[in-house]
Design an enzyme around this catalytic site. Sequence first.
Site, PDB file in Angstrom:
ATOM      1  N   SER A 108      91.233  61.440  77.305  1.00 36.92           N
ATOM      2  CA  SER A 108      90.999  62.886  77.466  1.00 36.92           C
ATOM      3  C   SER A 108      89.597  63.368  77.097  1.00 36.92           C
ATOM      4  O   SER A 108      89.003  64.135  77.866  1.00 36.92           O
ATOM      5  CB  SER A 108      92.035  63.677  76.667  1.00 36.92           C
ATOM      6  OG  SER A 108      93.282  63.548  77.290  1.00 36.92           O
ATOM      7  N   GLY A 115      90.270  61.719  67.619  1.00 33.29           N
ATOM      8  CA  GLY A 115      91.219  61.581  66.520  1.00 33.29           C
ATOM      9  C   GLY A 115      90.650  60.630  65.475  1.00 33.29           C
ATOM     10  O   GLY A 115      89.859  59.741  65.797  1.00 33.29           O
ATOM     11  N   ASN A 173      93.190  54.096  64.678  1.00 33.55           N
ATOM     12  CA  ASN A 173      93.125  55.499  65.117  1.00 33.55           C
ATOM     13  C   ASN A 173      94.507  56.151  64.918  1.00 33.55           C
ATOM     14  O   ASN A 173      95.461  55.479  64.528  1.00 33.55           O
ATOM     15  CB  ASN A 173      92.682  55.517  66.582  1.00 33.55           C
ATOM     16  CG  ASN A 173      93.753  54.943  67.489  1.00 33.55           C
ATOM     17  OD1 ASN A 173      94.512  54.058  67.081  1.00 33.55           O
ATOM     18  ND2 ASN A 173      93.839  55.433  68.693  1.00 33.55           N
ATOM     19  N   CYS A 200      97.151  57.041  66.719  1.00 35.95           N
ATOM     20  CA  CYS A 200      98.432  56.533  67.268  1.00 35.95           C
ATOM     21  C   CYS A 200      98.618  55.037  67.060  1.00 35.95           C
ATOM     22  O   CYS A 200      99.591  54.444  67.530  1.00 35.95           O
ATOM     23  CB  CYS A 200      98.542  56.923  68.732  1.00 35.95           C
ATOM     24  SG  CYS A 200      98.435  58.707  68.963  1.00 35.95           S
ATOM     25  N   GLU A 208      96.936  52.268  68.022  1.00 36.07           N
ATOM     26  CA  GLU A 208      96.623  51.217  68.998  1.00 36.07           C
ATOM     27  C   GLU A 208      95.205  50.665  68.868  1.00 36.07           C
ATOM     28  O   GLU A 208      94.884  49.660  69.497  1.00 36.07           O
ATOM     29  CB  GLU A 208      96.854  51.732  70.430  1.00 36.07           C
ATOM     30  CG  GLU A 208      95.850  52.752  70.961  1.00 36.07           C
ATOM     31  CD  GLU A 208      96.160  54.177  70.549  1.00 36.07           C
ATOM     32  OE1 GLU A 208      96.978  54.358  69.631  1.00 36.07           O
ATOM     33  OE2 GLU A 208      95.598  55.108  71.127  1.00 36.07           O
ATOM     34  N   GLY A 229      99.503  60.001  76.443  1.00 34.63           N
ATOM     35  CA  GLY A 229     100.293  61.236  76.401  1.00 34.63           C
ATOM     36  C   GLY A 229      99.923  62.221  77.511  1.00 34.63           C
ATOM     37  O   GLY A 229     100.782  62.631  78.292  1.00 34.63           O
TER      38      GLY A 229
HETATM   39  O1  CDP Z   1      96.376  60.684  77.199  1.00 34.42           O
HETATM   40  P1  CDP Z   1      95.229  60.981  76.294  1.00 34.42           P
HETATM   41  O2  CDP Z   1      93.938  60.382  76.718  1.00 34.42           O
HETATM   42  O3  CDP Z   1      95.069  62.461  76.063  1.00 34.42           O
HETATM   43  O4  CDP Z   1      95.547  60.407  74.826  1.00 34.42           O
HETATM   44  P2  CDP Z   1      96.611  59.336  74.287  1.00 34.42           P
HETATM   45  O5  CDP Z   1      96.530  58.081  75.077  1.00 34.42           O
HETATM   46  O6  CDP Z   1      97.954  59.987  74.162  1.00 34.42           O
HETATM   47  O7  CDP Z   1      96.078  59.057  72.831  1.00 34.42           O
HETATM   48  C1  CDP Z   1      94.996  58.167  72.631  1.00 34.42           C
HETATM   49  C2  CDP Z   1      94.296  58.501  71.353  1.00 34.42           C
HETATM   50  O8  CDP Z   1      93.676  59.775  71.480  1.00 34.42           O
HETATM   51  C3  CDP Z   1      95.168  58.648  70.132  1.00 34.42           C
HETATM   52  O9  CDP Z   1      95.529  57.449  69.536  1.00 34.42           O
HETATM   53  C4  CDP Z   1      94.237  59.434  69.256  1.00 34.42           C
HETATM   54  O10 CDP Z   1      93.236  58.600  68.712  1.00 34.42           O
HETATM   55  C5  CDP Z   1      93.610  60.404  70.226  1.00 34.42           C
HETATM   56  N1  CDP Z   1      94.324  61.715  70.266  1.00 34.42           N
HETATM   57  C6  CDP Z   1      93.900  62.747  69.439  1.00 34.42           C
HETATM   58  O11 CDP Z   1      92.957  62.581  68.711  1.00 34.42           O
HETATM   59  N2  CDP Z   1      94.533  63.967  69.451  1.00 34.42           N
HETATM   60  C7  CDP Z   1      95.590  64.184  70.235  1.00 34.42           C
HETATM   61  N3  CDP Z   1      96.189  65.383  70.209  1.00 34.42           N
HETATM   62  C8  CDP Z   1      96.040  63.147  71.078  1.00 34.42           C
HETATM   63  C9  CDP Z   1      95.384  61.927  71.065  1.00 34.42           C
END
Ligand code: CDP
Length: 569
Positions: free
Chosen positions: A72, A116, A269, A271, A273, A419
């Site tokens: 994102s 994050g 981080n 989540c 991974e 997500g």
């Molecule tokens: O799909 P998206 O790229 O939005 O994110 P994700 O794959 O769900 O999450 C990947 C990583 O983005 C997480 O492990 C966090 O490090 C970061 N993240 C965050 O900082 N804040 C959020 N609300 C969601 C994700």
Amino acid sequence: MKLSENAIKVLEKRYLEKNEDGNLIEDVEGMFKRVAKAIASADENYTDKAGIEKIEMEFYEMMANLEFLPNSPTLMNAGRPLGQLSACFVLPVEDTMEGIFESIKNAALIHKSGGGTGFSFSRLRPKGSAVNSTGGVASGPISFMKVFNAATEAVKQGGTRRGANMGILRVDHPDIMEFITCKKDNSEITNFNLSVGITEDFMKAVEYNLEYELIDPKTKKPVGKLNAKKVFDLIVEMAWKNGEPGIIFLDRLNRDNVTPKLGEIESTNPCGEQPLLPYEACNLGSINLYNMLNEEKDSLDFDKLAETVKKAVHFLDNVIEANKYPLAEIDKMTRGTRKIGLGVMGWADMLCALNISYNSQQAIELADKVMGFIQDNAQKASQELAEQKGAFPYYEESVFAKKGIKLRNATTTTIAPTGTLSLIAGVSSGIEPIFAISYIRNVMDNNELVEVNPVFKNAAVKGNFYSDELMKQIAKSGTVKHMEEIPKEVRDVFVTAHDVRPEWHVKMQAAFQRHTDNAVSKTVNLSHDATTDDVREVFTLAYRAQCKGVTIYRDGSRDLQVLNIGKVQ
Ligand code: CDP
């Protein structure tokens, strides 16, 4: 471009560029063009104008066709003044007042930019130990975590998305019992995911029902003992209650630390991974496996997958160049190791299209094959980039130097939760099973809309059993497991997260982990009536199957559940 109404809504709200009055000044196509242009420009030193345009077009098409999407922050910030493109950061927390508050400040800057942060609080002296400068006593890691949490809460309102944190404490830290229970009340420390940092010694002590030593991080001396099994049981009980804490296997993260000379891996981080060194950041990206199927959607197109992996690695490597890092230390570390995390989404949708049950040996074997293929191709792509642009700057300090394998990136693969990305692409998230075959979504003016998994809809139309009424019926429970009006072969294939027994969740996570440099984001779903023994079994299985960590969630165990079957807001 085939985007769902839901996807467009999310993009308009948070991703597309707006003017000062809050009006949109780009559409979805414009966003992909902006991102492609910014990321392709990192090749300016390697090719001419026509070359850049070609790369830009490649990147644009890969995103617009929903074959690959970067995390994102890249979609939001590339080609815009902020320019912070990474999702994952790890910050050190030193055992000094200056260190602690420096870290809080840095986390706020990262959250503001959509990233994050993960922290290990293991270096902080335990609660009650002496503070030399004041003659007072230390408050301990958990009370400081609450300060980090409050800072995140405050920044949340200003940023593009909720700030997310990972908090880790080593199992041999004297305050471990307080850490394990600190989210017993779910209204506390809400902006953190917590994981206990488990060691191999601890797991051995659990196995033999022995005591293990607690070490004061300041003096490095043992200051007490606990029974390992009792501690393990408490983790299990808390996880059963509300899903936290999770566990991560610290020794495994460090076994796979490819630059041990640069430091020890203490945290991941938010989540889980992406294990990183302090001050390291990583940008992720995911290939939509459903769109890697052939046109008939009945077999995986490995040539297309290989092509996409190659382009995706090129893209993610360029993100490291185009990125504007929030701190000089992060800039140095991240450009030094050039870690990237390529993963997948739409895995469950792809399995359904191929008529393979998620909970089957066939699916596990395919996971090994597909992720193995992605890993090999990603490494090959990184090697080719190294030949053209040079290996990552800390290469000589890495384990690859001994082997003589020149890579552009210290790591190449990570399985992210995806997500929001999976929502944009309209596919199942990461490597998770389908969450619900159909569900009811409340739309404006109180109308209810039945959302149906598109792969299931296809199968239902093809099989001549599609009806709006049936879809509404399915939405009540989300699953088709017991619906006799649906052919058994279809029911066996379209399994949801709750139909899949926990051991299959773990087996799938382990299969992807076998071919992933970093770690795998996965939630092992348990039914509401699962017992603490079931949770213990999952943790033990994950340990034996060489997972790097594990997170469970028992249905209904938290008051506020993001995605409720039956009704989704
Ligand atoms: O799909 P998206 O790229 O939005 O994110 P994700 O794959 O769900 O999450 C990947 C990583 O983005 C997480 O492990 C966090 O490090 C970061 N993240 C965050 O900082 N804040 C959020 N609300 C969601 C994700």
